[in-house]
Design an enzyme around this catalytic site. Sequence first.
Site, short mmCIF file in Angstrom:
data_model
loop_
_atom_site.label_atom_id
_atom_site.label_comp_id
_atom_site.label_asym_id
_atom_site.label_seq_id
_atom_site.Cartn_x
_atom_site.Cartn_y
_atom_site.Cartn_z
CE LYS A 138 -16.83 -1.18 -11.51
NZ LYS A 138 -17.27 -0.60 -12.58
CB SER A 139 -17.38 1.18 -4.82
OG SER A 139 -18.34 1.29 -6.38
NE ARG A 166 -28.07 1.99 -17.92
CZ ARG A 166 -27.29 1.25 -16.62
NH1 ARG A 166 -27.61 2.57 -15.68
NH2 ARG A 166 -25.81 0.57 -16.98
NE ARG A 173 -14.06 3.86 -2.53
CZ ARG A 173 -14.69 4.28 -3.83
NH1 ARG A 173 -14.72 2.81 -4.72
NH2 ARG A 173 -14.44 5.15 -4.21
NE ARG A 221 -25.62 -1.41 -13.52
CZ ARG A 221 -25.06 -2.15 -12.57
NH1 ARG A 221 -25.48 -2.74 -12.07
NH2 ARG A 221 -24.27 -1.39 -11.76
CB SER A 255 -17.68 13.53 -7.95
OG SER A 255 -16.89 12.64 -8.50
CG ASP A 281 -25.74 2.35 -10.97
OD1 ASP A 281 -25.63 2.81 -12.28
OD2 ASP A 281 -24.53 2.47 -10.42
#
Length: 737
Positions: A324-325, A649, A329, A690, A470, A618
Amino acid sequence: MSHFLNKVLVIGLGLIGGSLAKSLREQRACANVVGFDRDQREMQEGLRLGVIDSMAENLAEEVSSADLVVLAVPVKATEAVLEQIKPFLTPSTILTDVGSTKGNVVEAAERVFGRLPVGFVPGHPIAGSEKSGVAAADSQLFNGYKVILTPLQNSSAEATARVEEMWRFTGAEVLMMDVARHDEVLAATSHLPHILAFSLVDTLAREEENLDIFRYAAGGFRDFTRIAGSDPTMWHDVCLANKEPLLRQLDRFTAGLARLRSAIEQGNGDMMLGTFTRAQAAREHFSRILSDTASSQTMNTSNVIFRAQPGGSVTGTIRVPGDKSISHRSIMLGSLADGITEVSGFLEGEDALATLQAFRDMGVVIEGPNQGKVRIHGVGLNGLQAPPGPIYVGNSGTTIRLLSGLLAAQQFDTELSGDESLSKRPMERVAKPLRLMGAQIESGEGGRPPLKIKGGSDLKAISYEMPMASAQVKSCLMLAGLYADGVTSVTEPAPTRDHTERMLQGFGYAVAQNGSKVSVTSGGTLTATQIDVPADISSATFFLVAAAITPGSDLTLEHVGINPTRVGVLNILKLMGADLELMNEREVGGEPVADIHIRYAPLKGIQVPEDQVPLAIDEFPALFIAACCAEGETVVSGAEELRVKESDRIQVMVDGLKALGADIEGTPDGAIIRGGQLHGGEVFAHGDHRIAMSFSIAALRSSGEIKINDCANVATSFPTFVDLAQEVGLNVNEGDS
Ligand code: NAP
């Protein structure tokens, strides 16, 4: 039997009036559905066809005894009919109409009544057909369609509720709108297309060879012109009744058509493709909205359940969806590059599509996505144009935070907004450093979206020490740095994902890395490239763990991104004794990728090194499953962030694994897990994708079926999960409760 009202009188027994009457009768909504039409034969036909219970022989009597009167006559007859019935209306009579335009109906009523009666609630069913007359009455005409009510200032809540109730009997969905908005919306979505269809058919019909043209007319012509079969008188009336809004829409359309004409004349391919791709995307978006609303009830209430059966092994070669990242981009940098960038393996999820739409809104021509393929006609660093309105990014935090850096450097003003959940997320962490660079950004209440960004600020480079690690803040500042005067540097307190830096270099833009400090200098250009988006290592993880824990497994995962900031799961699995090797290592758009080959080998418990935790954050739900299947004790610590992800989680995994008989204890920042035999049982994913996928793979080593509740979100984040799982040998199925 009790009825919602005793008597409903429908005046004008044509298609709409007849269909409403018939539906109310069939639903036994009221004791008596009476019909009136100026044409006696229509009324008789209505009675014969069972559309009405009785004919109104004496209109005055029927009006004074009716609870609700519906005007279903052509709009231009409204005033005359209102004059006719006015003397017989009682203070409690509810009055509504079905006219396709509302402003002129209300004006007519004002002329007749002066002060409008409290019982008057105008309405408009957004359903119909090209037919007219009572013979065409269809009790299902409104079922599943929308009806717009436009209650007036005077309208009583009681009258509005009753009219709403009446339409509900027909199966329609009732919406409220004000009169002016109704007329504007309908001019655009109904009146303009009808006018275009009439005009196109008429234009072609006037050509000498018209017969030939029509003979060869393909499906497109038929689809586009179906509505030119509608009633001419009605459309004549609509054009007069809604003149101003319709003229505004016609002018906008004419200007758009002129732009397209000149693009064709000049052979301007980008402009043509721009129009067609934007229209195609808007059409898809619109179809999705329509199907979402149609099925919204089932979606909200249904609990998607996965049932995973024990046993099986994991074999084959698969490629999981794109990262996804990197998908985000690729669109951003492709848009800012010179030339055409071709992307494959693009993740067509809602978030990355929000980024794609944002750049389309800023004038970038983007073809696709079509099965993960996207072609971006880059406009260069200074080629973005002002979007037509606020940019809506849905739920995508990456889009809003990265775009804010880019937009702060543009010449035009923009506003970025998102859905309800994004609107609760903090934006000051990007807005603050951008302001230090000279950007003019206003965030909403509490530093949250929407973000209003003023264009035309000359940004100055800064050297920024991030107070909190971040990747989004770092990327945002790097994008602003492409435009800021000087060298923009960001120093991070802990390593974060470096996809932006890598991809900038993939597009030929120099990025300097010095320890934890990364810098860009403005003044460069990006050169279009080809990007085969690496498969997402987080999605690959479920299959890696599945193969690692299941005797007999032998699996290859192709083209997986192995960015050093993301490979914690590989390092941890190796420490646990997994038999995995990287093959065919290569670089794509600055990102390292490899095929991962993994075979079953007995795992052992470990103390997970804390330096690996951020690189695998993750992946812990799946790693917890691996730990349950390992011999001995696994200790996870330093992972307190897991408690503030899509769910807590740690807690959710501890609860679920205990339900399956695991020996696991939660700690504030991790868990202690001792390997052993799992049994079947029921667990809850709490809407966390997840968690849902992790429990699906646990069944490979459980002694009974695992039933997993709340799995709906898997469809948005990893829609092909169940198919891929079945392909490699897992026995997982999806169903509703
Ligand atoms: P229709 O089939 O032609 O029906 C209109 C009926 O009203 C006809 O039977 C007509 O009789 C009668 N009528 C006309 N003037 C009258 C009067 N002064 N007193 C009593 N009856 C009178 O038309 P429709 O399609 O049902 O349309 C009716 C209304 O629904 C219009 O306001 C239209 O804007 C609205 N509407 C239509 C659609 C659609 O797709 N058709 C969709 C949404 C809303 P004659 O045959 O003798 O003229």
